[in-house]
Design an enzyme around this catalytic site. Structure first.
Site, mmCIF file in Angstrom:
data_model
loop_
_atom_site.group_PDB
_atom_site.id
_atom_site.type_symbol
_atom_site.label_atom_id
_atom_site.label_comp_id
_atom_site.label_asym_id
_atom_site.label_seq_id
_atom_site.Cartn_x
_atom_site.Cartn_y
_atom_site.Cartn_z
ATOM 1 C CE1 TYR A 1 -8.034 -0.406 -37.229
ATOM 2 C CE2 TYR A 1 -8.657 0.184 -34.999
ATOM 3 C CZ TYR A 1 -8.415 -0.781 -35.951
ATOM 4 O OH TYR A 1 -8.529 -2.104 -35.630
ATOM 5 C CE LYS B 1 -5.280 -0.790 -33.783
ATOM 6 N NZ LYS B 1 -6.003 -2.054 -33.817
ATOM 7 C CD GLU C 1 -3.534 -10.309 -35.376
ATOM 8 O OE1 GLU C 1 -3.275 -9.582 -34.406
ATOM 9 O OE2 GLU C 1 -3.444 -9.908 -36.554
ATOM 10 C CG LEU D 1 -1.826 -4.869 -34.852
ATOM 11 C CD1 LEU D 1 -1.713 -4.038 -36.121
ATOM 12 C CD2 LEU D 1 -3.026 -4.407 -34.047
HETATM 13 N N1 PDD Z 1 -7.862 -3.980 -31.924
HETATM 14 N N2 PDD Z 1 -4.738 -7.725 -33.307
HETATM 15 C C1 PDD Z 1 -5.738 -7.118 -33.969
HETATM 16 C C2 PDD Z 1 -6.133 -7.639 -35.318
HETATM 17 C C3 PDD Z 1 -6.399 -6.023 -33.382
HETATM 18 O O1 PDD Z 1 -7.401 -5.399 -34.059
HETATM 19 C C4 PDD Z 1 -6.009 -5.584 -32.090
HETATM 20 C C5 PDD Z 1 -6.660 -4.413 -31.400
HETATM 21 C C6 PDD Z 1 -4.964 -6.249 -31.434
HETATM 22 C C7 PDD Z 1 -4.460 -5.827 -30.086
HETATM 23 O O2 PDD Z 1 -3.688 -4.653 -30.188
HETATM 24 P P1 PDD Z 1 -3.560 -3.634 -28.953
HETATM 25 O O3 PDD Z 1 -3.057 -4.412 -27.798
HETATM 26 O O4 PDD Z 1 -2.592 -2.617 -29.433
HETATM 27 O O5 PDD Z 1 -4.955 -3.094 -28.703
HETATM 28 C C8 PDD Z 1 -4.338 -7.314 -32.091
HETATM 29 C C9 PDD Z 1 -8.481 -2.769 -31.440
HETATM 30 C C10 PDD Z 1 -8.650 -2.691 -29.967
HETATM 31 C C11 PDD Z 1 -9.752 -2.519 -32.235
HETATM 32 O O6 PDD Z 1 -9.703 -2.754 -33.428
HETATM 33 O O7 PDD Z 1 -10.739 -2.060 -31.681
#
Ligand code: PDD
Length: 279
Positions: free
Chosen positions: A32, A143, A175, A199
């Protein structure tokens, strides 16, 4: 009414459905993306599509659509909503097969996308977080839709009145359950390097770029829990939350216990950067 995209069609959300043998349902077999839309403009489209490609490749899947086709779908979803700021969700699963682990049975992925308004909660006065062992799998750079550990971690945080869990694996910070982590000591910003347990956050990477452009020293280097507990400031980042200051870590104040000056600066530069999407 929310319009969604499912396998080539645009439909009202209430009419969109998938087969119960979809491998997303039976195996969590899919990937996703969450892509923010600010002022009706898709933010960091190229970067999100590149990360999608990487996730698909890691799961031995091809991208079912071209970049132009994705853009076209996203534009139609954004146009169908009146909200200025939105969050596009896209999900690709390996599709419908007998419940068999063998991926060669799958020949037609399920493609789903929707765009929802970003309901902005003002987190600028800072949030509370907990620390927790990183209980996720070894491929956190993908992801993947298989998010049970993150769901549980967010729940554990919530049970303690916190909004996020910062994760520790083998003596290092990785993270957040759904965010990246930055710590600040003096005038230097530190963030864990990208690897299999972190990630490649689009907000993280952009923030590093913005800090560098504005001559703020930012080091991508392993961060130990002691440094986290000794930090002057802690920030977490994600596409929908942007940069959020942490003021309470495991029930202890971070720094002075309120939003710090480095966050004020970084957030200012980030919001300035976003303004180029205002035209
Ligand atoms: N999640 N690390 C993890 C494990 C995440 O699930 C996310 C984002 C991030 C931040 O990535 P980005 O800056 O590209 O949003 C880091 C999304 C928002 C979610 O699962 O809803």
């Amino acid at each position: 009414m929310t319009t969604v995209y499912i396998n080539g069609d645009f439909k009202p959300l209430s009419e969109a459905s998938v087969n119960v043998l979809d491998r997303g349902f039976t195996f969590g077999d899919g990937v996703y993306e969450v892509i923010p839309v600010f002022n009706r403009k898709i933010f960091r489209f190229d970067e999100h599509i590149q990360r999608l490609e990487n996730s698909l490749k890691a799961l031995y899947m091809d991208n079912p659509l071209t970049k132009d086709q994705w853009l076209n779908i996203f534009n139609q979803l954004v146009d169908a909503s009146e909200a200025l700021d939105q969050s596009i969700y896209l999900q690709i699963t390996r599709g419908v097969t007998e419940r068999d682990h063998d991926i060669s049975l799958a020949d037609s992925p399920t493609v789903f996308s929707m765009s929802r308004p970003i309901v902005k909660k003002d987190l600028s006065s800072g949030i509370k977080v907990i620390t927790h062992e990183d209980i996720r799998w070894q491929y956190c750079d993908i992801k993947a839709i298989t998010l049970l550990p993150s769901v549980i971690l967010r729940h554990k945080a919530k049970e303690q009145g916190a909004k996020e869990a910062i994760l520790i694996r083998d003596g290092y910070i990785t993270e957040g359950a759904a965010s990246n982590v930055f710590i600040i000591k003096g005038d230097t910003v530190f963030t864990p390097p990208k690897n299999r347990h972190v990630l490649s956050g689009i907000t993280r990477d952009l923030l590093i770029e913005i800090l560098s452009t504005n001559n703020i020293n930012c080091l991508e280097t392993p961060v130990e829990p002691e440094q986290l507990f000794d930090a002057d400031e802690i920030w977490i980042t994600s596409s929908t939350w942007e940069i959020v200051p942490v003021i309470d870590l495991d029930n202890k104040p971070v720094g002075q216990g309120f939003t710090g000056p480095m966050w004020e600066k970084a957030n200012h530069f980030y919001q300035e950067f976003k303004k180029q999407y205002n035209n």
